[in-house]
Scaffold this active site. Structure first.
Site, PDB file in Angstrom:
ATOM      1  N   LYS A 159      84.493  13.668   8.965  1.00 13.11           N
ATOM      2  CA  LYS A 159      84.033  14.858   9.693  1.00 13.11           C
ATOM      3  C   LYS A 159      83.793  15.931   8.632  1.00 13.11           C
ATOM      4  O   LYS A 159      84.575  16.874   8.479  1.00 13.11           O
ATOM      5  CB  LYS A 159      85.068  15.282  10.733  1.00 13.11           C
ATOM      6  CG  LYS A 159      84.508  16.129  11.859  1.00 13.11           C
ATOM      7  CD  LYS A 159      85.499  16.262  12.997  1.00 13.11           C
ATOM      8  CE  LYS A 159      85.075  17.307  14.014  1.00 13.11           C
ATOM      9  NZ  LYS A 159      83.848  16.995  14.753  1.00 13.11           N
TER      10      LYS A 159
HETATM   11  N1  PPE Z   1      80.625  12.582  16.924  1.00 13.70           N
HETATM   12  C1  PPE Z   1      80.382  13.760  16.317  1.00 13.70           C
HETATM   13  C2  PPE Z   1      79.236  13.863  15.405  1.00 13.70           C
HETATM   14  C3  PPE Z   1      81.240  14.839  16.563  1.00 13.70           C
HETATM   15  O1  PPE Z   1      81.004  15.990  15.951  1.00 13.70           O
HETATM   16  C4  PPE Z   1      82.318  14.705  17.446  1.00 13.70           C
HETATM   17  C5  PPE Z   1      83.228  15.870  17.718  1.00 13.70           C
HETATM   18  C6  PPE Z   1      82.526  13.444  18.058  1.00 13.70           C
HETATM   19  C7  PPE Z   1      81.660  12.411  17.765  1.00 13.70           C
HETATM   20  C8  PPE Z   1      83.683  13.195  18.976  1.00 13.70           C
HETATM   21  O2  PPE Z   1      84.893  13.165  18.268  1.00 13.70           O
HETATM   22  P1  PPE Z   1      86.286  13.558  18.948  1.00 13.70           P
HETATM   23  O3  PPE Z   1      86.266  15.035  19.137  1.00 13.70           O
HETATM   24  O4  PPE Z   1      87.304  13.107  17.980  1.00 13.70           O
HETATM   25  O5  PPE Z   1      86.365  12.832  20.239  1.00 13.70           O
HETATM   26  N2  PPE Z   1      82.580  17.126  17.706  1.00 13.70           N
HETATM   27  C9  PPE Z   1      83.317  18.378  17.697  1.00 13.70           C
HETATM   28  C10 PPE Z   1      82.424  19.591  17.914  1.00 13.70           C
HETATM   29  C11 PPE Z   1      81.393  19.831  16.914  1.00 13.70           C
HETATM   30  C12 PPE Z   1      80.940  21.267  16.961  1.00 13.70           C
HETATM   31  O6  PPE Z   1      81.656  22.088  16.383  1.00 13.70           O
HETATM   32  O7  PPE Z   1      79.902  21.571  17.585  1.00 13.70           O
HETATM   33  C13 PPE Z   1      84.337  18.456  18.824  1.00 13.70           C
HETATM   34  O8  PPE Z   1      84.109  17.885  19.880  1.00 13.70           O
HETATM   35  O9  PPE Z   1      85.339  19.152  18.627  1.00 13.70           O
END
Ligand code: PPE
Length: 306
Positions: A159
């Site tokens: 990330k």
């Molecule tokens: N893919 C991407 C590219 C991504 O940024 C996120 C989170 C996910 C999948 C899902 O990951 P998880 O949160 O662990 O389930 N994206 C973050 C927001 C990005 C932004 O700041 O805009 C989030 O959901 O917090």
């Protein structure tokens, strides 16, 4: 809308008032995108405020930095303590947590190895990621003309802030064309994920989601949904997904910390199923809400603030 300020931000072990939480303009991360972040939610559950899946988020944060040879000066226990203390000091009942590890001020040039590794943790309120309407009725999305990075270019399992320039391109294109979000294909032309969410589809009663090798961020909500789906008796298959499967799927939805479980009601103006949130999406949404709202947490996913 500008972000609503909270009281203090934790930076390298100290609590700094929001307005004083600044970096030097020559900070490495600002020039070269050399930073790694997390997004974590705090829910005001029936049993009080609790962080959802804090440990795996902090583990991913440390590992994202590790992939770029940046060693966090704070270990997982220290970051956990600092996170909980930041929530307490800001008196948050429900919020979004944004920790960031970044290459700080020092040397200039692409080599980051001589720059300090700094860490900050902020908390603030963040509502429905794709809007309340999308969360309730389903999002209208498109397939982006921008692809995810090829496997030998940027590590998508990290990330890393730099990766989000790609996300911004996907997102802006979608918005300019009247959609709320875009789905990116990977460098092989197979479905990857949304600009800030992982993706699932339902087809003939089974769930399908794209694998790590399809240039996705290994989402913690994705892992959560896989577990919840299995416990509800659904089969979940991790497999490569061709674009056209999105058009004929019975249900499609996004998962993410910010987006939670957001149904998708159309892709490229083709209705998904009946053009409204489907039954399996809704049952997963309810199972998720049962953990984060009713604190029915047999998984140990919640860390209570006090
Ligand atoms: N893919 C991407 C590219 C991504 O940024 C996120 C989170 C996910 C999948 C899902 O990951 P998880 O949160 O662990 O389930 N994206 C973050 C927001 C990005 C932004 O700041 O805009 C989030 O959901 O917090």
């Amino acid at each position: 809308m500008p972000i609503a300020k909270t009281d203090v931000i934790w930076i390298n072990g100290s609590f700094i008032p929001w307005d004083d939480a600044k970096v030097n303009i020559m900070t490495h991360a600002l020039h070269y995108g050399s930073s790694w972040f997390e997004g974590i939610r705090v829910y005001n559950t029936k049993k009080g405020p609790a962080v959802f899946r804090l440990k795996p988020h902090l583990k991913r944060l440390i590992n994202s930095a590790k992939m770029f040879r940046a060693v966090s000066p704070y270990g997982p226990e220290e970051l956990e303590k600092a996170t909980l203390e930041t929530i307490k000091r800001n008196k948050m009942q429900e919020c979004y947590i944004r920790p960031l590890i970044y290459r700080g001020y020092g040397d200039i040039g692409v080599n980051p190895l001589n720059n300090p590794v700094d860490v900050m943790i902020s908390v603030f309120v963040w509502g429905a990621y794709l809007g309340k309407d999308a969360l309730e009725k389903g999002a209208d999305v498109c397939v982006s003309s921008w692809r995810r990075a090829a496997p030998d270019t940027f590590p998508t399992m990290a990330k890393a802030s730099g990766n989000y320039l790609n996300s911004s391109l996907i997102k802006m294109e979608a918005i300019m064309n009247g959609y709320v979000e875009g789905i990116a294909l990977d460098s092989f032309g197979l479905v990857s994920e949304g600009s800030g969410e992982n993706l699932f589809l339902v087809y003939e009663g089974k769930l399908y989601t794209t694998p790590f090798a399809s240039a996705i961020l290994p989402g913690i909500t994705r892992a959560t949904v896989v577990q919840l789906a299995k416990d509800l008796g659904y089969e979940v298959v991790e497999t490569m997904i061709p674009r056209e499967w999105l058009y004929i799927a019975d249900e499609v939805f996004f998962t993410g910390t910010a987006a939670e479980i957001t149904p998708i009601r159309s892709v490229d103006k083709i209705a998904v199923g009946e053009g409204k949130p489907g039954p399996i999406t809704l049952s997963l949404h309810n199972a998720f809400q049962d953990v984060v709202r009713n604190a029915n947490d047999k998984y140990g996913w919640l860390t209570y603030i006090s």
